[in-house]
Motif scaffolding. Sequence first.
Motif, PDB file in Angstrom:
ATOM      1  N   ILE A  57     -18.660  -3.424  70.269  1.00 46.56           N
ATOM      2  CA  ILE A  57     -18.476  -1.831  69.973  1.00 46.56           C
ATOM      3  C   ILE A  57     -20.242  -1.035  69.740  1.00 46.56           C
ATOM      4  O   ILE A  57     -20.971  -0.231  70.275  1.00 46.56           O
ATOM      5  CB  ILE A  57     -17.426  -1.212  69.342  1.00 46.56           C
ATOM      6  N   HIS A  58     -20.446  -1.734  68.711  1.00 48.77           N
ATOM      7  CA  HIS A  58     -21.424  -1.619  67.702  1.00 48.77           C
ATOM      8  C   HIS A  58     -22.574  -1.706  68.332  1.00 48.77           C
ATOM      9  O   HIS A  58     -23.723  -1.289  68.325  1.00 48.77           O
ATOM     10  CB  HIS A  58     -21.830  -2.367  66.613  1.00 48.77           C
ATOM     11  N   GLU A  59     -22.684  -3.379  69.185  1.00 48.49           N
ATOM     12  CA  GLU A  59     -23.583  -3.292  70.712  1.00 48.49           C
ATOM     13  C   GLU A  59     -24.198  -2.131  71.977  1.00 48.49           C
ATOM     14  O   GLU A  59     -24.835  -2.555  72.291  1.00 48.49           O
ATOM     15  CB  GLU A  59     -23.764  -5.105  70.611  1.00 48.49           C
ATOM     16  N   GLY A  60     -22.601  -1.620  72.133  1.00 50.49           N
ATOM     17  CA  GLY A  60     -23.454  -0.980  73.479  1.00 50.49           C
ATOM     18  C   GLY A  60     -22.168  -1.697  74.486  1.00 50.49           C
ATOM     19  O   GLY A  60     -21.272  -1.006  74.877  1.00 50.49           O
ATOM     20  N   TRP A  61     -21.533  -2.772  74.005  1.00 52.95           N
ATOM     21  CA  TRP A  61     -21.020  -2.884  75.234  1.00 52.95           C
ATOM     22  C   TRP A  61     -19.117  -2.429  75.439  1.00 52.95           C
ATOM     23  O   TRP A  61     -19.155  -2.591  76.566  1.00 52.95           O
ATOM     24  CB  TRP A  61     -20.506  -4.455  75.705  1.00 52.95           C
ATOM     25  N   LEU A  62     -19.198  -2.338  74.376  1.00 44.11           N
ATOM     26  CA  LEU A  62     -17.507  -1.499  74.593  1.00 44.11           C
ATOM     27  C   LEU A  62     -17.997   0.550  74.328  1.00 44.11           C
ATOM     28  O   LEU A  62     -18.486   0.613  73.241  1.00 44.11           O
ATOM     29  CB  LEU A  62     -16.966  -1.844  73.956  1.00 44.11           C
ATOM     30  N   GLU A  63     -16.891   0.912  74.191  1.00 43.89           N
ATOM     31  CA  GLU A  63     -17.263   2.559  74.117  1.00 43.89           C
ATOM     32  C   GLU A  63     -15.657   2.417  73.191  1.00 43.89           C
ATOM     33  O   GLU A  63     -14.750   2.301  73.791  1.00 43.89           O
ATOM     34  CB  GLU A  63     -17.715   3.785  74.550  1.00 43.89           C
ATOM     35  N   SER A  64     -16.021   3.803  71.880  1.00 48.08           N
ATOM     36  CA  SER A  64     -14.238   3.326  71.552  1.00 48.08           C
ATOM     37  C   SER A  64     -13.643   4.769  70.654  1.00 48.08           C
ATOM     38  O   SER A  64     -14.699   5.423  70.168  1.00 48.08           O
ATOM     39  CB  SER A  64     -13.645   2.682  70.414  1.00 48.08           C
ATOM     40  N   VAL A  65     -12.776   5.787  70.883  1.00 47.06           N
ATOM     41  CA  VAL A  65     -12.180   6.738  71.029  1.00 47.06           C
ATOM     42  C   VAL A  65     -11.420   6.767  70.118  1.00 47.06           C
ATOM     43  O   VAL A  65     -10.080   6.075  69.679  1.00 47.06           O
ATOM     44  CB  VAL A  65     -11.823   7.746  71.916  1.00 47.06           C
ATOM     45  N   ALA A  66     -11.501   6.993  68.539  1.00 51.08           N
ATOM     46  CA  ALA A  66     -10.635   6.049  67.948  1.00 51.08           C
ATOM     47  C   ALA A  66      -9.177   7.057  67.834  1.00 51.08           C
ATOM     48  O   ALA A  66      -8.946   8.159  67.847  1.00 51.08           O
ATOM     49  CB  ALA A  66     -11.390   6.640  66.335  1.00 51.08           C
ATOM     50  N   GLY A  67      -8.619   6.340  68.077  1.00 50.36           N
ATOM     51  CA  GLY A  67      -6.457   6.534  68.184  1.00 50.36           C
ATOM     52  C   GLY A  67      -6.269   6.428  69.415  1.00 50.36           C
ATOM     53  O   GLY A  67      -5.117   7.403  69.523  1.00 50.36           O
ATOM     54  N   VAL A  68      -7.121   6.602  69.980  1.00 48.10           N
ATOM     55  CA  VAL A  68      -7.341   6.954  71.666  1.00 48.10           C
ATOM     56  C   VAL A  68      -6.877   5.575  72.832  1.00 48.10           C
ATOM     57  O   VAL A  68      -6.138   5.029  72.376  1.00 48.10           O
ATOM     58  CB  VAL A  68      -8.329   8.081  72.107  1.00 48.10           C
ATOM     59  N   SER A  69      -8.762   5.383  72.703  1.00 50.86           N
ATOM     60  CA  SER A  69      -8.748   4.048  73.579  1.00 50.86           C
ATOM     61  C   SER A  69     -10.056   3.076  73.942  1.00 50.86           C
ATOM     62  O   SER A  69     -11.242   3.783  72.710  1.00 50.86           O
ATOM     63  CB  SER A  69      -8.525   4.281  75.134  1.00 50.86           C
ATOM     64  N   THR A  70     -10.006   1.865  73.978  1.00 51.11           N
ATOM     65  CA  THR A  70     -11.186   1.846  73.575  1.00 51.11           C
ATOM     66  C   THR A  70     -11.519   0.765  75.567  1.00 51.11           C
ATOM     67  O   THR A  70     -10.794   0.129  76.440  1.00 51.11           O
ATOM     68  CB  THR A  70     -11.817   0.321  73.159  1.00 51.11           C
ATOM     69  N   HIS A  71     -13.289   1.765  75.961  1.00 50.94           N
ATOM     70  CA  HIS A  71     -12.972   0.759  77.592  1.00 50.94           C
ATOM     71  C   HIS A  71     -14.764   0.807  77.768  1.00 50.94           C
ATOM     72  O   HIS A  71     -15.391   0.864  76.436  1.00 50.94           O
ATOM     73  CB  HIS A  71     -13.171   1.754  78.359  1.00 50.94           C
TER      74      HIS A  71
END
Length: 229
Positions: A57-71
């Motif tokens: 997530i920090h490197e930009g490979w994944l994106e996360s919405v806190a408490g919702v989902s990661t994609h």
Amino acid sequence: MSNPSRPATKEHAAYQAIRSAIIDGRLVPGQKVSIRELSAMFDMGRTPITDAMKRLIHEGWLESVAGVSTHVAKLDLRDRYEYMQLRGAIEVLAAQLCAEHVTPEMILDFQHCLSVAQLAINSQNWVKAIEADIAFHRLCANQCGNRFLIEFYQQLLSQDERVFFRNIPDPDARIQSHDQHADIVAAIAKGDVAAAGAAAQRHTDTILLRLRQDQARIAAESTQESPLP
């Protein structure tokens, strides 16, 4: 006594596994992922998967919405174009500084990097060729002698590594990039600051042109797919 390096090793293995799955298309842009699903997919514990996901997530490979989902992160070519304008300007400066402070050891490092890339191209190992491309840019930044540039550039490049791999099916791009890297090294080896900067700028301009062409192609495809009013 526990081995303090073991968790880091497991985390790195999880990181590499997820990253490789994104690169080779097993995990596609926009796909939702979870700790449970990735743990099952790679037969790894939840803790290393969790730590690896935080890094990705920090490197930009994944994106996360806190408490919702990661994609899996999608690629926005508009952002990529503006980002490349900035990264390219930094790479021009790095090449100029390398030429200004060139040493025989520096050139040996550059030649080794070019050799690794050439071997990858010859064997048509395009993933390895891209990794060598990334290594070249990191080496140029690390050799420039400006610690502020090095720190800033490393942050930029770590956010952008995933974009390199979108051109895996395009061997011509890899060959062209390698040839332009060789031009940069040749100018640096001569200590020619102006020529090194010009070669780096040509490399940046080539990438920006390719991005503009990608933008135009995607816009045209979107128009064709849009329903008639």
